[in-house]
Design a protein around this motif. Structure first.
Motif, PDB file in Angstrom:
ATOM      1  N   GLU A 240       0.844  -1.203   0.000  1.00 13.19           N
ATOM      2  CA  GLU A 240       0.000   0.000   0.000  1.00 13.19           C
ATOM      3  C   GLU A 240       0.878   1.252   0.000  1.00 13.19           C
ATOM      4  O   GLU A 240       2.057   1.213   0.333  1.00 13.19           O
ATOM      5  N   THR A 241       0.262   2.374  -0.393  1.00 21.66           N
ATOM      6  CA  THR A 241       1.013   3.619  -0.491  1.00 21.66           C
ATOM      7  C   THR A 241       0.533   4.615   0.562  1.00 21.66           C
ATOM      8  O   THR A 241      -0.530   4.436   1.154  1.00 21.66           O
ATOM      9  N   VAL A 242       1.323   5.662   0.758  1.00 20.35           N
ATOM     10  CA  VAL A 242       0.996   6.700   1.744  1.00 20.35           C
ATOM     11  C   VAL A 242       1.009   8.064   1.064  1.00 20.35           C
ATOM     12  O   VAL A 242       1.978   8.397   0.371  1.00 20.35           O
ATOM     13  N   GLY A 243      -0.059   8.833   1.251  1.00 17.94           N
ATOM     14  CA  GLY A 243      -0.066  10.245   0.862  1.00 17.94           C
ATOM     15  C   GLY A 243      -0.437  10.494  -0.593  1.00 17.94           C
ATOM     16  O   GLY A 243      -0.743   9.574  -1.360  1.00 17.94           O
ATOM     17  N   TYR A 244      -0.393  11.775  -0.960  1.00 16.01           N
ATOM     18  CA  TYR A 244      -0.763  12.202  -2.307  1.00 16.01           C
ATOM     19  C   TYR A 244       0.136  11.582  -3.364  1.00 16.01           C
ATOM     20  O   TYR A 244       1.354  11.475  -3.175  1.00 16.01           O
ATOM     21  N   GLY A 245      -0.470  11.235  -4.474  1.00 13.59           N
ATOM     22  CA  GLY A 245       0.296  10.769  -5.627  1.00 13.59           C
ATOM     23  C   GLY A 245       0.896   9.389  -5.453  1.00 13.59           C
ATOM     24  O   GLY A 245       1.644   8.934  -6.318  1.00 13.59           O
ATOM     25  N   CYS A 246       0.598   8.705  -4.329  1.00 18.34           N
ATOM     26  CA  CYS A 246       1.098   7.335  -4.102  1.00 18.34           C
ATOM     27  C   CYS A 246       2.605   7.244  -4.280  1.00 18.34           C
ATOM     28  O   CYS A 246       3.114   6.297  -4.887  1.00 18.34           O
ATOM     29  N   TYR A 263       2.926  21.749   5.039  1.00 19.65           N
ATOM     30  CA  TYR A 263       3.635  22.878   4.425  1.00 19.65           C
ATOM     31  C   TYR A 263       2.962  24.203   4.727  1.00 19.65           C
ATOM     32  O   TYR A 263       3.617  25.253   4.675  1.00 19.65           O
ATOM     33  N   ARG A 269       7.547  21.412   1.560  1.00 26.22           N
ATOM     34  CA  ARG A 269       7.188  20.169   0.905  1.00 26.22           C
ATOM     35  C   ARG A 269       8.414  19.414   0.379  1.00 26.22           C
ATOM     36  O   ARG A 269       8.482  18.196   0.446  1.00 26.22           O
ATOM     37  N   LEU A 270       9.370  20.190  -0.103  1.00 23.65           N
ATOM     38  CA  LEU A 270      10.543  19.608  -0.743  1.00 23.65           C
ATOM     39  C   LEU A 270      11.407  18.783   0.207  1.00 23.65           C
ATOM     40  O   LEU A 270      12.189  17.946  -0.237  1.00 23.65           O
ATOM     41  N   MET A 292      -0.699  19.744   3.081  1.00 22.69           N
ATOM     42  CA  MET A 292      -0.859  21.093   3.623  1.00 22.69           C
ATOM     43  C   MET A 292      -0.884  21.128   5.146  1.00 22.69           C
ATOM     44  O   MET A 292      -0.280  21.997   5.766  1.00 22.69           O
ATOM     45  N   ASP A 293      -1.556  20.132   5.732  1.00 18.29           N
ATOM     46  CA  ASP A 293      -1.771  20.156   7.180  1.00 18.29           C
ATOM     47  C   ASP A 293      -1.349  18.866   7.851  1.00 18.29           C
ATOM     48  O   ASP A 293      -1.548  18.714   9.055  1.00 18.29           O
ATOM     49  N   LEU A 294      -0.803  17.939   7.111  1.00 17.11           N
ATOM     50  CA  LEU A 294      -0.573  16.583   7.605  1.00 17.11           C
ATOM     51  C   LEU A 294       0.719  16.004   7.041  1.00 17.11           C
ATOM     52  O   LEU A 294       1.073  16.278   5.898  1.00 17.11           O
TER      53      LEU A 294
END
Lengths: 347, 347
Positions: A240-246, A263, A269-270, A292-294
């Motif tokens: 399984e993946t975690v977060g945006y965009g896998c 961020y 983010r970088l 953004m918040d997590l």
């Protein structure tokens, strides 16, 4: 508590000021740069703590910041404004007794016309081509400017973070030449310049980033600590993946803690793929994109679920995470967001 | 004026909300995400403008933000908190009538014990592994949770910015399966999800970034404009450098304007070498490193010295400068700093 918590150690900040003050001899006055909301940590608590410790001279970028310092540090300190006398700033400069560091003949005319007799300083450009009068401009007005009794003449070093850079002695020599024979206090060194050696100290030094625990002051005491509360934890199965965009995939069963910061709190983010948070001394790597918040954090190896994790503190300095985000500690500090709770220790 | 000035067009924001509202049919309620200080532009003016336009349901990241919305939008709107019911948040949730989006069985127990009978929503994880109950956790408590009459059941898409990503239908199907037969309002789509199509809209949509003019809502009206005042200008001879570290050298005589804004205002240092400011429609490239409070800009080709230059506006969107800084428009928005003056148009 559901927001990140920034703890600012004002005693450490005052101790950094004292160390940088002790680096120059007694003929040199040590000021303090508190621009950009005191490098992100809070301009009014910082100005109050420094004023209590005896600091008499402050430097800010814009007049609005000078107003905040005046309120916090009282009527008897000197507040110098790097942007000089800008259109629209006359009332604030006059009413709050701010000292604009005049950058151009235009600004000098504006100042003398709008506030005749009001204190001002002068800023000379010695090579950065950023702020201050150019050498030829200065030489043209030098005599008449000096007749108006400026309180300070300053310039700024462009490469003081690199002690061996030939720009440093070049700027020092040029500044000495431009100010030869003047009977006015002179200032060239910020934190980096203080560390370059006594010939750079002149009459007034202006430490900034070193007060807040950042490089190039390698011996600084850390000033900020940033703790992020854990919202929940989960077991993520392999595959399984975690977060945006896998972007991150678990290769084995992994325990992920989701912390309430991102961020929007200035955690760039970088830095994600290269950065860990800490449970005490144990690093816990960020997994997946910072949102953004997590932020998702790998805590598989911890013995118990922590209530929070630490991003900045004795375990990890602003300069370390700055490197991870391809920037400098200064930007990490000034990015610290308005949403986090701020607590001040000491001062 | 010596600080940057951010102008927020509240009419454009409301118009973006209306466009995203019109994308779904009348059975779907369109809420608004105003977390992170309304994506950096100002939570209270935004909440007031949206409330005036008829928006009844708001989403924030943490309870503290909910308090700001309650004050701005009044007692009759619904405020949902993504971080759920965190330790220490009970008083705020109770007193201000916030609706926590419960993320775990731990949070559900905390909520029911601390505020029995108080409204709550439920957040399910359908693949991001970030917030919300896991499918097995949910199936174990589903019946008892539904007995407590949640107001909303939601999940969040991890790849909605990429319409072709297989994660999107996977999450939609899983969410439909997990909520089959429930008689509770359901929500899955933020801006990206709205644009994926009607099957993603369900009962409530939650547009965020699109309201503020950012991608993936390509048809958005720009909402923010950022103007930076010019402090002074200078002619830099060929062979001289500009800014810290001497990174940019003039190959011919160049006129440099120094503007009063920098990375402390959220203008990421990393964007420097690839970014221009605008004098009207004419791009003026940044020269040298962006510093904390100052940026050097090449205005050699302009006919007259401008009083200010524009970084964000109709000429250049948040997504363009985000790309220059190797990040996304969302981070550009939420980085907008506290020092700049904010003006609100319309609303």
């Amino acid at each position: 508590m559901s927001t990140a918590r920034l703890t600012v150690d004002l005693d450490a900040l005052v101790s950094n000021w004292r160390s940088l003050d002790a680096a120059s001899d007694n003929r040199t006055e040590t000021g303090a740069v508190v621009k950009a909301n005191a490098y992100g940590v809070g301009i009014q608590p910082v100005a109050r703590a420094l004023a209590k410790a005896g600091v008499k001279r402050y430097f800010v970028a814009v007049a609005e910041e000078g107003a905040a310092v005046r309120e916090a540090a009282g009527p008897n300190v000197e507040i110098n404004v790097f942007s000089g006398h800008m259109r629209g700033d006359t009332d604030m400069i006059g009413d709050l007794n701010l000292i604009p560091m005049i950058n151009s003949i235009d600004q000098m005319l504006r100042h003398v016309e709008a506030l005749p007799g009001h204190d001002f300083g002068l800023q000379l450009d010695t090579g950065m081509n950023r702020l201050g009068m150019e050498p030829d401009e200065w030489m043209a007005v030098r005599d008449s400017a000096l007749d108006l009794n400026p309180t300070l003449i300053m310039s700024h070093l462009g490469c003081a973070d690199e002690p061996e850079h030939p720009m440093n002695p070049y700027q020092l020599n040029l500044f000495n030449e431009l100010t030869r024979g003047v009977n006015v206090a002179r200032s060239l060194a910020a934190t980096g310049g203080i560390l370059l050696g006594k010939e750079y100290h002149l009459d007034v030094t202006r430490p900034g980033v070193g007060l807040y625990g950042g490089l190039p002051f390698a011996d600084a005491t850390p000033v900020v600590r940033l703790d992020l509360p854990v919202i929940q934890t989960r077991e993520v199965p392999a595959g399984e993946t975690v977060g945006y965009g896998c972007t991150w995939e678990a290769s084995e069963p992994t325990v992920i803690a989701t912390v309430a910061a991102g961020y929007a709190d200035g955690i760039h983010r970088l830095m994600g793929p290269r950065t860990s948070l800490y449970a005490g001394d144990i690093p816990c790597p960020i997994r997946g994109r910072i949102s953004m918040d997590l932020i998702g954090v790998d805590i598989t190896h911890l013995d118990e679920i922590p209530q929070g994790l630490t991003l900045l503190g004795p375990q990890q300095t602003v300069d370390v995470i700055a490197g991870n985000a391809k920037t400098i500690g200064y930007e990490v500090l000034t990015s610290l967001g308005g949403r986090m709770a701020r607590r001040y220790k000491g001062g």
